[in-house]
Design an enzyme around this catalytic site. Sequence first.
Site, PDB file in Angstrom:
ATOM      1  N   GLY A 104      64.599  17.842  65.819  1.00  0.00           N
ATOM      2  CA  GLY A 104      63.400  17.609  65.024  1.00  0.00           C
ATOM      3  C   GLY A 104      63.721  17.596  63.548  1.00  0.00           C
ATOM      4  N   CYS A 105      62.720  17.898  62.730  1.00  0.00           N
ATOM      5  CA  CYS A 105      62.912  17.929  61.274  1.00  0.00           C
ATOM      6  C   CYS A 105      64.108  18.801  60.920  1.00  0.00           C
ATOM      7  CB  CYS A 105      61.648  18.456  60.600  1.00  0.00           C
ATOM      8  SG  CYS A 105      61.857  18.765  58.831  1.00  0.00           S
ATOM      9  N   PHE A 106      65.057  18.247  60.181  1.00  0.00           N
ATOM     10  CA  PHE A 106      66.305  18.975  59.973  1.00  0.00           C
ATOM     11  C   PHE A 106      66.213  20.136  58.980  1.00  0.00           C
ATOM     12  CE2 PHE A 106      67.891  14.880  57.558  1.00  0.00           C
ATOM     13  CZ  PHE A 106      66.919  15.038  56.572  1.00  0.00           C
ATOM     14  N   TRP A 107      65.122  20.233  58.236  1.00  0.00           N
ATOM     15  CA  TRP A 107      65.015  21.325  57.259  1.00  0.00           C
ATOM     16  C   TRP A 107      65.037  22.698  57.927  1.00  0.00           C
ATOM     17  CZ3 TRP A 107      60.256  18.938  54.301  1.00  0.00           C
ATOM     18  CH2 TRP A 107      60.704  17.871  53.518  1.00  0.00           C
TER      19      TRP A 107
END
Length: 263
Positions: A104-107
């Site tokens: 998912g969102c890599f942050w």
Amino acid sequence: MLTLPVASVETCASFATSLITNARSTAARRLGSASFLGGHKGLLAAAVVPVASVPSSRPVTTESLFSFAGWGKPTAPMAAAGVAAEPDTDNPGAGLQFAEFGAGCFWGVELAFQRVPGVVKTEVGYTQGAIDKPTYEQVCSGRTGHVEAVRVVYDPTEVSFEGLLDVFWNRHNPTTLNRQGGDVGTQYRSGIYVFSPEQEEIARKSLEAREALIGQKIVTEILPAKKWYPAESYHQQYLSKGGRFGMGQSAAKGCTDPIRCYG
């Protein structure tokens, strides 16, 4: 191809508007920047599909719907090809190893790995795609085949690959295809990208064990690591540096504070 009756034009218009609204909402959560939304109108600007503009003399198709919305014909993501399909030949450093994950969102995924004792370095980027040197905007289109990923450099004497897999499984939902929460698209798919036959064997056994534990089908792909493209500098260690609200989240080793995905 999906063909809808002409009587469903209003529904199609509403559907197109909701798709774009969702894209704008996702971008707003991720970057919290009105200037970003305005600066990338080709990708995220709101489009209105007036009912009157839809020809009533022919059926409404998915292709014509996307055309009315200004997106062009929708296509499936391209498979890895060309330079982008070459193996990742980067060197992690003496005595160190790479591990690479899409979740998912890599942050938030990056911050989870930053906190792991034995992890020496983390970097977010793009991989498994079809074009060389992709930009964030291109990846967000969902058409380049790239996945948002985190590449980890770790010391195997301090943390095992199995230990990193535990962090990976616990960080996301591996049963949802091309989706994590409100983030939808092939760039958000679940993946383990391996650097050796040993990593692949461990990953596959770990997947089987996880499926047995949760009693659900896991859609995580396990593939050889391909050419790595670091994401833009503002994405790197985004949450620990402050995120969109300027409130940095701890990257201290062993930290168990809840991770705020968008800062």
